[in-house]
Design a protein around this motif. Structure first.
Motif, PDB file in Angstrom:
ATOM      1  N   PRO B 189       0.803  -1.222   0.000  1.00 11.76           N
ATOM      2  CA  PRO B 189       0.000   0.000   0.000  1.00 11.76           C
ATOM      3  C   PRO B 189       0.834   1.269   0.000  1.00 11.76           C
ATOM      4  O   PRO B 189       0.282   2.360   0.015  1.00 11.76           O
ATOM      5  N   SER B 190       2.161   1.150  -0.037  1.00 16.42           N
ATOM      6  CA  SER B 190       2.998   2.343   0.091  1.00 16.42           C
ATOM      7  C   SER B 190       2.717   3.347  -1.015  1.00 16.42           C
ATOM      8  O   SER B 190       2.664   4.561  -0.771  1.00 16.42           O
ATOM      9  N   SER B 191       2.493   2.871  -2.241  1.00 17.80           N
ATOM     10  CA  SER B 191       2.271   3.810  -3.342  1.00 17.80           C
ATOM     11  C   SER B 191       0.972   4.576  -3.122  1.00 17.80           C
ATOM     12  O   SER B 191       0.914   5.790  -3.329  1.00 17.80           O
ATOM     13  N   LYS B 192      -0.065   3.873  -2.652  1.00 14.18           N
ATOM     14  CA  LYS B 192      -1.322   4.551  -2.339  1.00 14.18           C
ATOM     15  C   LYS B 192      -1.110   5.589  -1.239  1.00 14.18           C
ATOM     16  O   LYS B 192      -1.655   6.697  -1.296  1.00 14.18           O
ATOM     17  N   HIS B 193      -0.327   5.205  -0.249  1.00 13.01           N
ATOM     18  CA  HIS B 193      -0.073   6.134   0.845  1.00 13.01           C
ATOM     19  C   HIS B 193       0.595   7.407   0.331  1.00 13.01           C
ATOM     20  O   HIS B 193       0.219   8.518   0.726  1.00 13.01           O
ATOM     21  N   HIS B 194       1.561   7.231  -0.554  1.00 10.02           N
ATOM     22  CA  HIS B 194       2.230   8.421  -1.087  1.00 10.02           C
ATOM     23  C   HIS B 194       1.276   9.271  -1.918  1.00 10.02           C
ATOM     24  O   HIS B 194       1.349  10.504  -1.894  1.00 10.02           O
ATOM     25  N   ALA B 195       0.356   8.618  -2.618  1.00  8.53           N
ATOM     26  CA  ALA B 195      -0.637   9.376  -3.380  1.00  8.53           C
ATOM     27  C   ALA B 195      -1.514  10.205  -2.455  1.00  8.53           C
ATOM     28  O   ALA B 195      -1.871  11.352  -2.767  1.00  8.53           O
ATOM     29  N   ILE B 196      -1.838   9.626  -1.305  1.00  5.65           N
ATOM     30  CA  ILE B 196      -2.641  10.367  -0.326  1.00  5.65           C
ATOM     31  C   ILE B 196      -1.876  11.570   0.196  1.00  5.65           C
ATOM     32  O   ILE B 196      -2.408  12.686   0.280  1.00  5.65           O
ATOM     33  N   VAL B 197      -0.599  11.345   0.515  1.00  4.90           N
ATOM     34  CA  VAL B 197       0.216  12.461   1.005  1.00  4.90           C
ATOM     35  C   VAL B 197       0.341  13.536  -0.071  1.00  4.90           C
ATOM     36  O   VAL B 197       0.268  14.734   0.229  1.00  4.90           O
ATOM     37  N   ASP B 198       0.500  13.115  -1.334  1.00  4.33           N
ATOM     38  CA  ASP B 198       0.567  14.087  -2.435  1.00  4.33           C
ATOM     39  C   ASP B 198      -0.664  14.986  -2.435  1.00  4.33           C
ATOM     40  O   ASP B 198      -0.550  16.213  -2.496  1.00  4.33           O
ATOM     41  N   ALA B 199      -1.845  14.365  -2.348  1.00  6.47           N
ATOM     42  CA  ALA B 199      -3.088  15.132  -2.389  1.00  6.47           C
ATOM     43  C   ALA B 199      -3.170  16.099  -1.213  1.00  6.47           C
ATOM     44  O   ALA B 199      -3.570  17.256  -1.373  1.00  6.47           O
ATOM     45  N   ILE B 200      -2.768  15.622  -0.029  1.00 10.38           N
ATOM     46  CA  ILE B 200      -2.806  16.487   1.142  1.00 10.38           C
ATOM     47  C   ILE B 200      -1.826  17.642   0.985  1.00 10.38           C
ATOM     48  O   ILE B 200      -2.129  18.788   1.314  1.00 10.38           O
ATOM     49  N   GLU B 201      -0.657  17.307   0.441  1.00 11.90           N
ATOM     50  CA  GLU B 201       0.371  18.332   0.261  1.00 11.90           C
ATOM     51  C   GLU B 201      -0.112  19.434  -0.690  1.00 11.90           C
ATOM     52  O   GLU B 201       0.186  20.607  -0.498  1.00 11.90           O
ATOM     53  N   GLN B 202      -0.886  19.025  -1.700  1.00 12.43           N
ATOM     54  CA  GLN B 202      -1.401  20.020  -2.654  1.00 12.43           C
ATOM     55  C   GLN B 202      -2.715  20.634  -2.176  1.00 12.43           C
ATOM     56  O   GLN B 202      -3.365  21.362  -2.923  1.00 12.43           O
ATOM     57  N   HIS B 203      -3.104  20.313  -0.957  1.00 10.90           N
ATOM     58  CA  HIS B 203      -4.350  20.829  -0.383  1.00 10.90           C
ATOM     59  C   HIS B 203      -5.539  20.514  -1.274  1.00 10.90           C
ATOM     60  O   HIS B 203      -6.469  21.321  -1.384  1.00 10.90           O
ATOM     61  N   ASP B 204      -5.496  19.373  -1.924  1.00  9.22           N
ATOM     62  CA  ASP B 204      -6.588  18.955  -2.801  1.00  9.22           C
ATOM     63  C   ASP B 204      -7.497  17.991  -2.029  1.00  9.22           C
ATOM     64  O   ASP B 204      -7.308  16.778  -2.030  1.00  9.22           O
ATOM     65  N   ALA B 205      -8.493  18.570  -1.365  1.00  9.09           N
ATOM     66  CA  ALA B 205      -9.347  17.778  -0.473  1.00  9.09           C
ATOM     67  C   ALA B 205     -10.083  16.681  -1.237  1.00  9.09           C
ATOM     68  O   ALA B 205     -10.172  15.537  -0.775  1.00  9.09           O
ATOM     69  N   GLU B 206     -10.592  17.030  -2.398  1.00  8.81           N
ATOM     70  CA  GLU B 206     -11.375  16.062  -3.170  1.00  8.81           C
ATOM     71  C   GLU B 206     -10.525  14.856  -3.579  1.00  8.81           C
ATOM     72  O   GLU B 206     -10.961  13.705  -3.469  1.00  8.81           O
ATOM     73  N   ALA B 207      -9.309  15.118  -4.027  1.00 11.15           N
ATOM     74  CA  ALA B 207      -8.413  14.025  -4.417  1.00 11.15           C
ATOM     75  C   ALA B 207      -8.069  13.161  -3.207  1.00 11.15           C
ATOM     76  O   ALA B 207      -8.070  11.926  -3.285  1.00 11.15           O
ATOM     77  N   ALA B 208      -7.779  13.801  -2.083  1.00  8.58           N
ATOM     78  CA  ALA B 208      -7.435  13.055  -0.865  1.00  8.58           C
ATOM     79  C   ALA B 208      -8.578  12.121  -0.483  1.00  8.58           C
ATOM     80  O   ALA B 208      -8.362  10.951  -0.154  1.00  8.58           O
ATOM     81  N   ARG B 209      -9.794  12.641  -0.559  1.00 11.20           N
ATOM     82  CA  ARG B 209     -10.957  11.835  -0.206  1.00 11.20           C
ATOM     83  C   ARG B 209     -11.063  10.618  -1.119  1.00 11.20           C
ATOM     84  O   ARG B 209     -11.209   9.485  -0.659  1.00 11.20           O
ATOM     85  N   LYS B 210     -10.949  10.864  -2.411  1.00 13.67           N
ATOM     86  CA  LYS B 210     -11.142   9.773  -3.369  1.00 13.67           C
ATOM     87  C   LYS B 210     -10.064   8.705  -3.243  1.00 13.67           C
ATOM     88  O   LYS B 210     -10.362   7.505  -3.256  1.00 13.67           O
ATOM     89  N   VAL B 211      -8.808   9.137  -3.150  1.00 15.37           N
ATOM     90  CA  VAL B 211      -7.725   8.157  -3.066  1.00 15.37           C
ATOM     91  C   VAL B 211      -7.863   7.331  -1.794  1.00 15.37           C
ATOM     92  O   VAL B 211      -7.723   6.102  -1.798  1.00 15.37           O
ATOM     93  N   MET B 212      -8.184   7.996  -0.692  1.00 18.88           N
ATOM     94  CA  MET B 212      -8.351   7.265   0.570  1.00 18.88           C
ATOM     95  C   MET B 212      -9.502   6.281   0.472  1.00 18.88           C
ATOM     96  O   MET B 212      -9.395   5.137   0.946  1.00 18.88           O
ATOM     97  N   TYR B 213     -10.577   6.712  -0.141  1.00 14.35           N
ATOM     98  CA  TYR B 213     -11.741   5.823  -0.266  1.00 14.35           C
ATOM     99  C   TYR B 213     -11.384   4.570  -1.048  1.00 14.35           C
ATOM    100  O   TYR B 213     -11.645   3.447  -0.620  1.00 14.35           O
TER     101      TYR B 213
END
Lengths: 233, 233
Positions: B189-213
């Motif tokens: 799951p590390s790649s997914k985790h990094h994708a989540i951090v990417d979204a958070i870093e870019q303050h992209d709430a919608e992306a963070a929600r979707k990737v986490m889901y």
DNA sequence: ACAAAATATCTTGTATACAAGTATACAATC
DNA sequence: GATTGTATACTTGTATACAAGATATTTTGT
């Protein structure tokens, strides 16, 4: 322990709680006192006094206090004792946030999973009894509101969600009660409730989610500003 | 009680738990044993035996057991005693549902509220250590995964959400562990985790929600089918 | 008079004894 | 042979005694 009746335990326990064992009795009584503000926020809870008053020993009392402190209705510091949990603006904000995350999604699931029987039960509970001329109706109003919201979550058929919402509704009760006690307009939520039932009845998950979200946010904001104005928290 | 050392309490307690008082010690030890499957699901927990083994009296033990049963890690029936909670398919399905409701929303809030320091901490925890050749790394892998998810929720700055997710992650650990113990591919799951951090870093709430889901649903489904195939639950 | 320290009191923390309820095993009966 | 009743052993439920820690008060020194 003797088998004498314990009059203090019968008290005002609502019919929804049906405690059987001693710790459950004590838990229900204390919770009722706290939620109805019969004991003030931040008021100290002395084990010995409660034991004498309720005619029980410390063991079942402590079990009840531990449960309440886990639900954050009482606060606790090692060797310093228990207090009724205080009411803070930040805490209430967090509570609104939690409810506005969980309950709309639960309502969406309810729209998918509710049976005709569920919907009838929801409809029956949607209209809240509120009579400003009677003081007693405040608590009943809050409890009826909680019951409706709990019923919605129950339709989602997920006991974990149910427990979370149950606990959240408990924490919500005191701020609501304090606010209504001061400012007479509860902003009748019955119409919103019926709108939620409508959406669930039509199996429109998206609508159920949105209406529930707006309902919680709207009500929460009104209570929060009232609390701020009254400098309660 | 005497001040002798209690070797059984030191054990394998992870550094994240820092118990101070006796009930906290006991709670941490029992929880660790349960989550690592050192005690089997549905195994009976006899107070007297645990007391003798841990060199403590029943009072602090019962406090710990009560906490665990409230978190549904042990089940309890009056006068019939405590058991390690069983693992059921329905329970796990409910757990996935809960996580997929709360954590994506929490990730969205995290995207709005995370500080640069938060993001650095997330990045550091995003890559999970997993070495299939070492048996011990299973538990560490699960714990590291939990820590990451907890760190995300912490960025939402809402302690209530944090508690809910913490409890959910605890309940998630055993099914994960059992599944990995049988089927060697943890589906990194590390790649997914990094994708989540990417979204958070870019303050992209919608992306963070979707990737986490998607992350939670995907992982949950894989574990669930594995459990079903292995007839564990 | 004020501050600091010591002591007294109060509250919680733990252990243990005893009461009450449950399950299991054995025996009697159908 | 299966089933049900009963007795016994075991486990949990509650109460209480004692230990340890915290707070409040008082006393003493500056």
């Amino acid at each position: 322990m003797s088998t004498v009746v314990r009059p203090s335990l019968i008290e005002i326990a609502p019919q929804s709680m049906r405690p059987t064992a001693l710790p459950d009795h004590v838990y229900a009584v204390l919770k009722q006192r706290i939620l109805s503000c019969a004991v003030q926020p931040n008021e100290r809870l002395i084990e010995k006094k409660l034991c004498e008053e309720l005619r029980i020993s410390r063991t079942p009392l402590r079990e009840a206090l531990n449960r309440l402190s886990h639900e954050e209705l009482v606060s606790f510091q090692p060797h310093a004792g228990y207090r009724v949990a205080g009411i803070t603006l930040a805490g209430f904000r967090n509570l609104i946030e939690l409810r506005s995350i969980v309950e709309p999604q639960a309502a969406a699931l309810a729209a998918e999973r509710a049976t005709p029987g569920d919907i009838a039960a929801l409809r029956a509970q949607a209209t809240l009894p509120y009579d400003p001329s009677e003081d007693r109706s405040f608590v009943q109003y809050c409890q009826a509101n909680s019951r409706f919201h709990l019923l919605v979550v129950r339709c989602a058929r997920n006991p974990m969600l149910e427990n979370i919402v149950m606990s959240a509704l408990d924490m919500y009760q005191r701020p609501t009660y304090l606010r209504i006690g001061r400012q007479m307009d509860p902003g009748n939520p019955s119409s919103k409730h019926h709108a939620i039932v409508d959406a669930i009845e039509q199996h429109d998950a998206e609508a159920a989610r949105k209406v529930m979200y707006r309902h919680i946010r709207g009500g929460g904001e009104r209570i929060m500003t009232a609390l701020r104005d009254a400098r309660i928290a």
